[in-house]
Structure formats: structure tokens, C-alpha cells
Scaffold this motif. Structure first.
Motif, PDB file in Angstrom:
ATOM      1  N   ILE A  44       0.825  -1.213   0.000  1.00 56.68           N
ATOM      2  CA  ILE A  44       0.000   0.000   0.000  1.00 56.68           C
ATOM      3  C   ILE A  44       0.857   1.261   0.000  1.00 56.68           C
ATOM      4  N   GLY A  45       2.190   1.099   0.063  1.00 55.33           N
ATOM      5  CA  GLY A  45       3.081   2.247   0.040  1.00 55.33           C
ATOM      6  C   GLY A  45       4.481   1.817  -0.340  1.00 55.33           C
ATOM      7  N   LEU A  46       5.230   2.747  -0.909  1.00 63.32           N
ATOM      8  CA  LEU A  46       6.614   2.478  -1.297  1.00 63.32           C
ATOM      9  C   LEU A  46       7.369   3.801  -1.346  1.00 63.32           C
ATOM     10  N   ALA A  47       8.587   3.802  -0.820  1.00 61.71           N
ATOM     11  CA  ALA A  47       9.439   4.994  -0.850  1.00 61.71           C
ATOM     12  C   ALA A  47      10.597   4.736  -1.818  1.00 61.71           C
ATOM     13  N   ALA A  48      11.061   5.788  -2.488  1.00 59.72           N
ATOM     14  CA  ALA A  48      12.136   5.654  -3.477  1.00 59.72           C
ATOM     15  C   ALA A  48      13.371   4.913  -2.928  1.00 59.72           C
ATOM     16  N   PRO A  49      13.801   5.156  -1.676  1.00 63.23           N
ATOM     17  CA  PRO A  49      14.960   4.406  -1.177  1.00 63.23           C
ATOM     18  C   PRO A  49      14.757   2.885  -1.203  1.00 63.23           C
ATOM     19  N   GLN A  50      13.505   2.439  -1.182  1.00 70.71           N
ATOM     20  CA  GLN A  50      13.221   1.002  -1.205  1.00 70.71           C
ATOM     21  C   GLN A  50      13.492   0.368  -2.576  1.00 70.71           C
ATOM     22  N   ILE A  51      13.677   1.203  -3.591  1.00 73.31           N
ATOM     23  CA  ILE A  51      14.096   0.681  -4.895  1.00 73.31           C
ATOM     24  C   ILE A  51      15.497   1.196  -5.232  1.00 73.31           C
ATOM     25  N   GLY A  52      16.206   1.641  -4.190  1.00 68.39           N
ATOM     26  CA  GLY A  52      17.598   2.048  -4.352  1.00 68.39           C
ATOM     27  C   GLY A  52      17.811   3.445  -4.882  1.00 68.39           C
ATOM     28  N   VAL A  53      16.764   4.287  -4.849  1.00 71.34           N
ATOM     29  CA  VAL A  53      16.869   5.665  -5.335  1.00 71.34           C
ATOM     30  C   VAL A  53      16.746   6.601  -4.133  1.00 71.34           C
ATOM     31  N   SER A  54      17.823   7.319  -3.814  1.00 77.73           N
ATOM     32  CA  SER A  54      17.839   8.155  -2.618  1.00 77.73           C
ATOM     33  C   SER A  54      17.265   9.548  -2.889  1.00 77.73           C
ATOM     34  N   LEU A  55      15.963   9.577  -3.170  1.00 71.72           N
ATOM     35  CA  LEU A  55      15.235  10.830  -3.397  1.00 71.72           C
ATOM     36  C   LEU A  55      13.977  10.837  -2.542  1.00 71.72           C
ATOM     37  N   ARG A  56      13.497  12.048  -2.208  1.00 67.58           N
ATOM     38  CA  ARG A  56      12.324  12.193  -1.343  1.00 67.58           C
ATOM     39  C   ARG A  56      11.042  12.051  -2.174  1.00 67.58           C
ATOM     40  N   LEU A  57      10.708  10.814  -2.472  1.00 67.04           N
ATOM     41  CA  LEU A  57       9.517  10.481  -3.260  1.00 67.04           C
ATOM     42  C   LEU A  57       8.871   9.245  -2.653  1.00 67.04           C
ATOM     43  N   ILE A  58       7.557   9.329  -2.417  1.00 62.90           N
ATOM     44  CA  ILE A  58       6.800   8.169  -1.944  1.00 62.90           C
ATOM     45  C   ILE A  58       5.553   8.003  -2.811  1.00 62.90           C
ATOM     46  N   VAL A  59       5.064   6.781  -2.857  1.00 65.22           N
ATOM     47  CA  VAL A  59       3.777   6.501  -3.496  1.00 65.22           C
ATOM     48  C   VAL A  59       2.942   5.701  -2.506  1.00 65.22           C
ATOM     49  N   LEU A  60       1.625   5.854  -2.593  1.00 67.07           N
ATOM     50  CA  LEU A  60       0.744   5.090  -1.732  1.00 67.07           C
ATOM     51  C   LEU A  60      -0.642   4.958  -2.331  1.00 67.07           C
ATOM     52  N   ASP A  61      -1.338   3.936  -1.909  1.00 64.63           N
ATOM     53  CA  ASP A  61      -2.734   3.708  -2.249  1.00 64.63           C
ATOM     54  C   ASP A  61      -3.281   2.761  -1.192  1.00 64.63           C
ATOM     55  N   CYS A  62      -4.037   3.326  -0.254  1.00 67.11           N
ATOM     56  CA  CYS A  62      -4.526   2.542   0.878  1.00 67.11           C
ATOM     57  C   CYS A  62      -5.971   2.090   0.706  1.00 67.11           C
ATOM     58  N   VAL A  63      -6.507   2.171  -0.508  1.00 68.57           N
ATOM     59  CA  VAL A  63      -7.868   1.697  -0.765  1.00 68.57           C
ATOM     60  C   VAL A  63      -7.859   0.176  -0.671  1.00 68.57           C
ATOM     61  N   LYS A  64      -8.626  -0.366   0.271  1.00 66.66           N
ATOM     62  CA  LYS A  64      -8.647  -1.812   0.491  1.00 66.66           C
ATOM     63  C   LYS A  64     -10.027  -2.418   0.193  1.00 66.66           C
ATOM     64  N   GLU A  65     -11.067  -1.568   0.100  1.00 67.93           N
ATOM     65  CA  GLU A  65     -12.424  -2.074  -0.075  1.00 67.93           C
ATOM     66  C   GLU A  65     -12.560  -2.766  -1.430  1.00 67.93           C
ATOM     67  N   GLU A  66     -13.173  -3.939  -1.410  1.00 67.76           N
ATOM     68  CA  GLU A  66     -13.400  -4.719  -2.628  1.00 67.76           C
ATOM     69  C   GLU A  66     -14.224  -3.897  -3.622  1.00 67.76           C
ATOM     70  N   GLY A  67     -13.745  -3.793  -4.853  1.00 67.24           N
ATOM     71  CA  GLY A  67     -14.485  -3.094  -5.895  1.00 67.24           C
ATOM     72  C   GLY A  67     -14.333  -1.580  -5.886  1.00 67.24           C
ATOM     73  N   ALA A  68     -13.696  -1.021  -4.856  1.00 66.14           N
ATOM     74  CA  ALA A  68     -13.498   0.433  -4.797  1.00 66.14           C
ATOM     75  C   ALA A  68     -12.397   0.820  -5.785  1.00 66.14           C
ATOM     76  N   PRO A  69     -12.539   1.959  -6.446  1.00 63.81           N
ATOM     77  CA  PRO A  69     -11.495   2.356  -7.400  1.00 63.81           C
ATOM     78  C   PRO A  69     -10.187   2.680  -6.676  1.00 63.81           C
ATOM     79  N   PRO A  70      -9.048   2.345  -7.284  1.00 68.79           N
ATOM     80  CA  PRO A  70      -7.767   2.670  -6.649  1.00 68.79           C
ATOM     81  C   PRO A  70      -7.591   4.184  -6.531  1.00 68.79           C
ATOM     82  N   ARG A  71      -6.759   4.600  -5.586  1.00 64.15           N
ATOM     83  CA  ARG A  71      -6.478   6.029  -5.392  1.00 64.15           C
ATOM     84  C   ARG A  71      -4.967   6.213  -5.268  1.00 64.15           C
ATOM     85  N   PRO A  72      -4.249   5.972  -6.380  1.00 66.64           N
ATOM     86  CA  PRO A  72      -2.786   6.106  -6.313  1.00 66.64           C
ATOM     87  C   PRO A  72      -2.362   7.549  -6.084  1.00 66.64           C
TER      88      PRO A  72
END
Length: 174
Positions: A44-72
Motif C-alpha cells: 500500500i506504500g513504497l518509498a524511493a529508497p526502497q528501490i535504491g533511489v535516494s530521493l524524497r519520493l513516496i507513493v501510496l494507495d490505501c484503498v482496500k475495499e473490494e471493488g473500490a477504485p484505486p487512489r494512487p
């Protein structure tokens, strides 16, 4: 494009990430790659350092409800500008520490300021799972992992498990 996820213990996960000066096409493509990687993991989340890129960038999408549209969401230079006195306890996990979960106490609600994919400044208040996730990902930008909130003994046990996990994974590939 899906990217490989950096696993703990790796020194890149403990570094403070560099601020982003300008949201370029290259950085938008990086954010898209991070979302693809996060969804594929699945997470539901990922930060750039987690893919080896040392920049201040994160992505997230915490929509868990079945059938609900994603909210990246992609956030460049995110920062918590205020947080509630009330706290929540969530069982957290991390794509860089697979199969390990622990209860972490954090503020129940946070207001975050960031730059969006179009280079515009945004500010919003998050609560519940969204608040936990955004704080967890911002921690990554500061070289902090969710296990850093645990006792030194628990942290040491998890780190040992991860060393063994990485060794086994490397042996499987050989």
C-alpha cells in the motif's frame, strides 16, 4: 516498469534521501514505476529508497475495499506539518522486510504537505490507515524503518531473520 525492492539490512535504507528540486518527466516515470512495483508486491506504500533511489519520493494507495477504485498518490518532498495528539496502533509490515509484522504506535491523523506529479504544492490531512502509511513512507525518506520503533532485542531478531532470508534467496537464485 517493475523495479527490484531493496531488502533490510541494506545501508541504502538507512540514508536520508535527497530533496527533489524539480518534478521532471524522468521523476514522473520513476513514480509510475514505483506504483507498478508497489501494486505488484502487493503493498500500500513504497518509498524511493526502497528501490535504491535516494530521493524524497513516496507513493501510496490505501484503498482496500473490494471493488473500490484505486487512489494512487505520488508525493515529492512530503513532510508532516502537523499531527494529532491521539494515537493509533497498527500492525505494520514493509516490502523491504517481507513476512515480518509488528504493532507500531503513531499519531492517528497527520497533515502532510507535498509536491504532486504536476509540480503543484498540495496539503491534506490523513487519518487511519492512510495516516499510518504516509508516516511509514516518510520515515523511509529519513532512513528510519518501522522496526526502529521496536525494542532493540526485537529489532535484532528481525534483522537476523532478514539476513537469513536474504542468504536463502541468494542460494535459490544460484
Amino acid at each position: 516498469m517493475k523495479r527490484p525492492i531493496v531488502l533490510h539490512p541494506d545501508p541504502r535504507l538507512k540514508k536520508v534521501a535527497a530533496p527533489i528540486d524539480d518534478v521532471s518527466d524522468e521523476l514522473r516515470a520513476l513514480a509510475d514505476d514505483m506504483l507498478a512495483t508497489m501494486y505488484d508486491a502487493p503493498g500500500i506504500g513504497l518509498a524511493a529508497p526502497q528501490i535504491g533511489v535516494s530521493l524524497r519520493l513516496i507513493v501510496l494507495d490505501c484503498v482496500k475495499e473490494e471493488g473500490a477504485p484505486p487512489r494512487p498518490m505520488a508525493m515529492f518532498n512530503p513532510e508532516v506539518v502537523s499531527s494529532s495528539d491521539e494515537t493509533n496502533v497498527y500492525e505494520e509490515g514493509c516490502l523491504s522486510i517481507p513476512e515480518i509484522y509488528a504493532d507500531v504506535t503513531r499519531p492517528e491523523a497527520v497533515t502532510v504537505r507535498w509536491i504532486d506529479m504536476n509540480g503543484a504544492e498540495q496539503e491534506d490531512t490523513f487519518d487511519g490507515l492512510w495516516a499510518t502509511c504516509v508516516q511509514h513512507e516518510i520515515d523511509h525518506l529519513d532512513g528510519k524503518l518501522f522496526i526502529d520503533y521496536l525494542s532493540p532485542l526485537k529489532r535484532q531478531l528481525i534483522t537476523r531473520k532478514m539476513v537469513k532470508f536474504k542468504r536463502n534467496k541468494a542460494t535459490e537464485k544460484a
